[in-house]
Design an enzyme around this catalytic site. Structure first.
Site, PDB file in Angstrom:
ATOM      1  CD  GLU A 122      -5.526  -8.183  -5.422  1.00 12.48           C
ATOM      2  OE1 GLU A 122      -4.642  -7.491  -5.941  1.00 12.48           O
ATOM      3  OE2 GLU A 122      -6.134  -9.081  -6.027  1.00 12.48           O
ATOM      4  CB  SER A 157     -12.149 -15.367 -12.804  1.00  9.13           C
ATOM      5  OG  SER A 157     -11.542 -15.618 -11.537  1.00  9.13           O
ATOM      6  N   GLY A 166      -9.177 -13.781  -8.951  1.00 14.06           N
ATOM      7  CA  GLY A 166      -8.098 -14.765  -8.834  1.00 14.06           C
ATOM      8  C   GLY A 166      -8.564 -16.151  -8.432  1.00 14.06           C
ATOM      9  N   GLY A 179      -6.881  -9.398 -14.440  1.00 12.59           N
ATOM     10  CA  GLY A 179      -5.674  -9.655 -13.654  1.00 12.59           C
ATOM     11  C   GLY A 179      -4.841 -10.733 -14.319  1.00 12.59           C
ATOM     12  CG  ASN A 227      -4.279  -4.859 -11.429  1.00 13.49           C
ATOM     13  OD1 ASN A 227      -3.088  -4.576 -11.254  1.00 13.49           O
ATOM     14  ND2 ASN A 227      -5.136  -5.028 -10.428  1.00 13.49           N
ATOM     15  CD1 TRP A 228      -0.281  -6.879 -16.473  1.00 13.85           C
ATOM     16  CD2 TRP A 228       1.858  -6.224 -16.651  1.00 13.85           C
ATOM     17  NE1 TRP A 228       0.053  -6.864 -17.810  1.00 13.85           N
ATOM     18  CE2 TRP A 228       1.352  -6.467 -17.944  1.00 13.85           C
ATOM     19  CE3 TRP A 228       3.178  -5.794 -16.518  1.00 13.85           C
ATOM     20  CZ2 TRP A 228       2.129  -6.297 -19.090  1.00 13.85           C
ATOM     21  CZ3 TRP A 228       3.948  -5.625 -17.656  1.00 13.85           C
ATOM     22  CH2 TRP A 228       3.419  -5.879 -18.931  1.00 13.85           C
ATOM     23  CE  LYS A 229      -4.965  -8.551  -9.424  1.00 10.58           C
ATOM     24  NZ  LYS A 229      -5.903  -9.425  -8.780  1.00 10.58           N
ATOM     25  CD  GLU A 265     -11.326  -5.761 -10.226  1.00 10.66           C
ATOM     26  OE1 GLU A 265     -10.886  -6.294 -11.245  1.00 10.66           O
ATOM     27  OE2 GLU A 265     -10.599  -5.419  -9.279  1.00 10.66           O
ATOM     28  CG  HIS A 316      -7.524  -4.012  -6.715  1.00  8.99           C
ATOM     29  ND1 HIS A 316      -7.456  -5.175  -5.978  1.00  8.99           N
ATOM     30  CD2 HIS A 316      -7.749  -4.383  -7.998  1.00  8.99           C
ATOM     31  CE1 HIS A 316      -7.625  -6.202  -6.794  1.00  8.99           C
ATOM     32  NE2 HIS A 316      -7.802  -5.747  -8.023  1.00  8.99           N
TER      33      HIS A 316
END
Ligand code: 13P
Length: 250
Positions: free
Chosen positions: A98, A214, A175, A235, A8-10, A169, A96
């Site tokens: 976020e 992570s 992160g 990520g 997942n490149w966000k 997650e 997600h």
């Protein structure tokens, strides 16, 4: 069941970096071991170009990080499943943490997306997980149960085991560099497996459950052997092909 390695490149990388990263990743990992699949989840503007790079390679798939649950219409700024499928996506992430946090996505809205995306032919990775306060209060089961039962409410599909993945997650591990321990991962994945079996019977035992938070080239060897871990959603470490390839080939 093949293990899924999703990156997942966000909201990272400009176009040239994205294309370079995929070319490098392919050169480092192709041909893939037969028991592994790779899923790249870049920002929308790069989907078509990345699709052209990977579409003929066995075991590599493309997905989006989000979509809006309508066929088409006056929804400024949004992207539909039809558009994603048209540019070569087979998957999308839904829910997600976020998006739950910064865009106030509710379990009900997430459920609408899961149902709509599946109905349109996208495979769905539903993300769930507790935050630190919930973990400290001993509410892990309660949170996972709520997110699964609401997120998957009235979700039906004759091939659900192929079309749905769950990503566990824990929010406190995203992160932060603080990965969940193998015991914490095993406990959560067991809970999720049981909830999926209650909902979908035998098929629920075949739905892939990914761990995310992570993951890196060093800790992957402790995570992958954990029971009911059927892949990872990565990520930060997926942004560097050298790191992501080590995870994929671990
Ligand atoms: P990190 O691997 O950077 O912790 O991110 C995990 C994640 O949110 C993947 O969806």
């Amino acid at each position: 069941m093949k293990k899924l390695f999703a990156g997942n490149w966000k909201m990272y990388k400009i176009y040239s970096e994205a294309v370079e990263a995929v070319k490098k990743l392919m050169s480092l990992t192709s041909p893939l071991p037969k028991d592994r699949e790779v899923l790249i989840l870049p920002p929308y503007p790069y989907l078509k170009s990345i699709s052209d790079l990977i579409s003929k390679k066995d075991g590599y798939f493309l997905g989006a990080q989000n979509f809006y649950p309508e066929e088409e219409g006056a929804y400024t700024g949004e992207v539909s499943p039809k558009m994603l499928l048209d540019v070569g996506c087979s998957y999308s992430i839904v829910g997600h943490s976020e998006r739950r946090k910064y865009f106030n996505e509710s379990d009900e809205f997430i459920n609408k997306k899961v149902k709509f995306g599946l109905q349109k032919g996208l495979k769905i990775i539903l993300c769930i997980g507790e935050d630190l306060t919930e973990r400290k209060k001993g509410e892990v089961f309660k949170v996972l149960e709520r997110q699964i039962s609401k997120g998957l409410n009235e979700v039906k599909d004759s091939k659900i085991e192929e079309k749905l993945c769950i990503a566990y997650e824990p929010v406190w591990a995203i992160g932060t560099g603080e990965v969940a321990t193998p015991i914490q991962i095993e406990e959560a994945h067991k809970i999720i497996r049981e909830l999926l079996s209650d909902l979908f019977g035998e098929k629920g035992t075949k739905i892939r459950i990914l761990y995310g938070g992570s993951v890196n080239p060093e800790n992957i060897k402790d995570i992958l052997p954990v029971p009911n871990v059927n892949g990872v959603l990565v990520g930060g470490a997926s942004l560097k092909p050298e790191n992501f390839s080590k995870i994929i080939l671990s």
